[in-house]
Design a protein around this motif. Structure first.
Motif, PDB file in Angstrom:
ATOM      1  N   UNK A 105      22.890  49.995   6.119  1.00 35.74           N
ATOM      2  CA  UNK A 105      21.995  49.095   5.381  1.00 35.74           C
ATOM      3  C   UNK A 105      22.111  47.643   5.829  1.00 35.74           C
ATOM      4  N   UNK A 106      22.437  47.413   7.102  1.00 34.24           N
ATOM      5  CA  UNK A 106      22.475  46.057   7.646  1.00 34.24           C
ATOM      6  C   UNK A 106      21.643  46.018   8.917  1.00 34.24           C
ATOM      7  N   UNK A 113      28.947  39.586   4.192  1.00 28.03           N
ATOM      8  CA  UNK A 113      29.870  38.464   4.345  1.00 28.03           C
ATOM      9  C   UNK A 113      31.320  38.888   4.161  1.00 28.03           C
ATOM     10  N   UNK A 114      31.597  39.615   3.084  1.00 27.96           N
ATOM     11  CA  UNK A 114      32.975  40.017   2.804  1.00 27.96           C
ATOM     12  C   UNK A 114      33.505  40.948   3.891  1.00 27.96           C
ATOM     13  N   UNK A 115      32.683  41.911   4.308  1.00 29.52           N
ATOM     14  CA  UNK A 115      33.119  42.830   5.360  1.00 29.52           C
ATOM     15  C   UNK A 115      33.307  42.095   6.684  1.00 29.52           C
ATOM     16  N   UNK A 116      32.479  41.084   6.948  1.00 25.09           N
ATOM     17  CA  UNK A 116      32.622  40.315   8.178  1.00 25.09           C
ATOM     18  C   UNK A 116      33.921  39.546   8.214  1.00 25.09           C
ATOM     19  N   UNK A 164      28.075  39.525  20.340  1.00 25.85           N
ATOM     20  CA  UNK A 164      27.260  40.122  21.397  1.00 25.85           C
ATOM     21  C   UNK A 164      26.098  40.879  20.774  1.00 25.85           C
ATOM     22  N   UNK A 165      25.146  41.266  21.609  1.00 26.02           N
ATOM     23  CA  UNK A 165      23.998  42.010  21.119  1.00 26.02           C
ATOM     24  C   UNK A 165      24.412  43.413  20.683  1.00 26.02           C
ATOM     25  N   UNK A 166      23.589  43.997  19.825  1.00 27.27           N
ATOM     26  CA  UNK A 166      23.865  45.350  19.362  1.00 27.27           C
ATOM     27  C   UNK A 166      24.297  45.343  17.915  1.00 27.27           C
ATOM     28  N   UNK A 167      25.112  46.304  17.502  1.00 29.94           N
ATOM     29  CA  UNK A 167      25.657  46.308  16.155  1.00 29.94           C
ATOM     30  C   UNK A 167      26.633  45.148  16.031  1.00 29.94           C
ATOM     31  N   UNK A 168      27.208  44.976  14.842  1.00 27.12           N
ATOM     32  CA  UNK A 168      28.082  43.825  14.623  1.00 27.12           C
ATOM     33  C   UNK A 168      29.334  43.953  15.480  1.00 27.12           C
ATOM     34  N   UNK A 169      29.605  42.935  16.309  1.00 24.29           N
ATOM     35  CA  UNK A 169      30.707  42.990  17.269  1.00 24.29           C
ATOM     36  C   UNK A 169      31.571  41.746  17.124  1.00 24.29           C
ATOM     37  N   UNK A 249      33.816  51.717   4.201  1.00 26.40           N
ATOM     38  CA  UNK A 249      34.409  52.607   5.199  1.00 26.40           C
ATOM     39  C   UNK A 249      33.432  52.999   6.289  1.00 26.40           C
ATOM     40  N   UNK A 250      32.709  52.012   6.844  1.00 24.93           N
ATOM     41  CA  UNK A 250      31.745  52.347   7.891  1.00 24.93           C
ATOM     42  C   UNK A 250      32.460  52.667   9.207  1.00 24.93           C
ATOM     43  N   UNK A 251      31.827  53.429  10.084  1.00 21.00           N
ATOM     44  CA  UNK A 251      32.422  53.734  11.390  1.00 21.00           C
ATOM     45  C   UNK A 251      32.577  52.456  12.215  1.00 21.00           C
TER      46      UNK A 251
END
Length: 384
Positions: A105-106, A113-116, A164-169, A249-251
């Motif tokens: 869902x992102x 924010x908290x997960x980041x 970087x581009x893509x999912x959150x890195x 608990x995301x991958x």
């Protein structure tokens, strides 16, 4: 295919001659001629010879146009974007740990924010766990809260890289001393501490991943974590990996890119990807390791918040405070002798802090201090 080109002279000028030379050497280019201002490099690709002229003085007036020429040739030879080539030149002396998170869902490239915030802190904890493992004289299932000076010095030089581009890195960059000899890239006892930490991060994470898979398939699977302690697995590492999964608990995936200036040709380093179902296993393993192994010789400092005993002998107290080397507020339980219990009672009545040393263990959801010693009231202004 059209690849992006670099036209920013400032970006080109920011790359030092040493970085460019190390990159060329790592990609198989060889020097043909050298003079006071430049080096001529050549490379044979499918029978066709390519040539670049690399300036050796960044103070030259035409330094940036020359670097742009080098980038154009490298983009053609490597058949990829000049932006990617420029980035790799920038990172030629760095080991890079990349964490790629896949939060639900992102939008791509974004995270809550908290997960980041937790992702950055957890990446730091993964690196700290590996550095402590390398620094320790023997493997530790639970690492001490107070970190060795060698580890603290190392952490000051680790840098967070751009997204970087893509999912959150998120990325962590470690500067690695270059390898000056052509020894084939085998790991030697002389490998610098920084490189040993990078490899320990990867090996320990891979071992934790394998142990989690074994735990999912075996009744006695948690034993795989205790046998992997020698490879750098610890309660601290498992907790840090759980943190990378965020609240839901995301991958996530961990990848290591070794500095081209110090290659290890004999290592195959594939990404390690954790699934949602790995994370509860890692959390259980961390708790199991903490319950089996005491964290020895820690100092707890704080206020006495609970007293209980029957009669006039020993009694149980709890302290709300911190453990040395860790600023988190925790509640720690312990049984004290009669003399220590009287001191704790006075401290509670006077609302002053106390300090006590012992061995920290977890039992379920509680933290206990075994073998308490050196119990004392902390004078005002004394933070020790």
């Amino acid at each position: 295919m059209i690849h992006a080109q670099v036209t920013d002279r400032d970006a080109a000028a920011a790359r030092s001659p040493i970085e460019v030379a190390m990159y060329l050497r790592s990609r198989g280019w060889v020097t043909r001629e050298r003079d006071a201002v430049c080096v001529q490099w050549t490379k044979d690709v499918d029978g066709e010879e390519y040539e670049v002229v690399q300036p050796i003085d960044s103070g030259l007036r035409d330094y940036s146009p020359r670097i742009l020429d080098v980038l154009r040739t490298l983009g053609i030879v490597e058949q990829r974007s000049q932006l990617d080539v420029l980035r790799d030149i920038s990172h030629v002396s760095m080991d890079i740990h990349s964490i790629r998170a896949f939060p639900a869902d992102s939008p791509p490239g974004m995270i809550g924010l908290d997960d980041g915030v937790q992702a950055f802190e957890s990446l730091r904890n993964v690196i700290v766990a590996a550095a402590c493992s390398v620094s320790a004289s023997q493997p530790q299932a639970v690492q001490p809260a107070r970190k060795p000076a060698e580890v603290l010095r190392f952490l000051r030089d680790v840098r967070i890289g751009p997204s970087a581009e893509g999912s959150f890195i998120v990325t962590a960059h470690t500067l690695i001393p270059p390898r000056l000899s052509s020894d084939g890239g085998a790991l030697e006892p002389s490998e610098p501490f920084e490189r040993r930490v990078s490899l320990r991060v990867y090996d320990a994470v891979r071992a934790a991943y394998n142990a989690a898979n074994e735990a999912l398939d075996s009744v006695d699977g948690l034993d795989a974590f205790t046998t992997s302690v020698r490879r750098g697995v610890s309660a601290n590492l498992c907790e840090a990996l759980v943190g990378l999964g965020g609240e839901a608990g995301h991958p996530f995936e961990l990848e290591l890119s070794l500095a081209a200036s110090r290659p290890l040709l004999q290592r195959k380093i594939a990404p390690v990807r954790f699934r949602h179902d790995h994370l509860p296993v890692l959390q259980a393993a961390a708790q199991e390791l903490r319950e089996r192994v005491a964290e020895e010789g820690v100092v707890v400092t704080g206020s006495v918040v609970r007293l209980h005993r029957e009669g006039s002998g020993s009694g149980e107290i709890s302290i709300a405070g911190t453990v040395d080397g860790d600023d988190r507020l925790r509640r720690v339980w312990m049984n004290l002798s009669a003399d220590y219990y009287l001191q704790a009672t006075r401290a509670h009545e006077q609302m002053v802090n106390v300090s006590v040393r012992g061995d920290l263990v977890r039992r379920g959801t509680r933290i206990f201090l075994r073998n308490p010693a050196g119990f004392r009231i902390v004078p005002d202004g004394d933070g020790d």
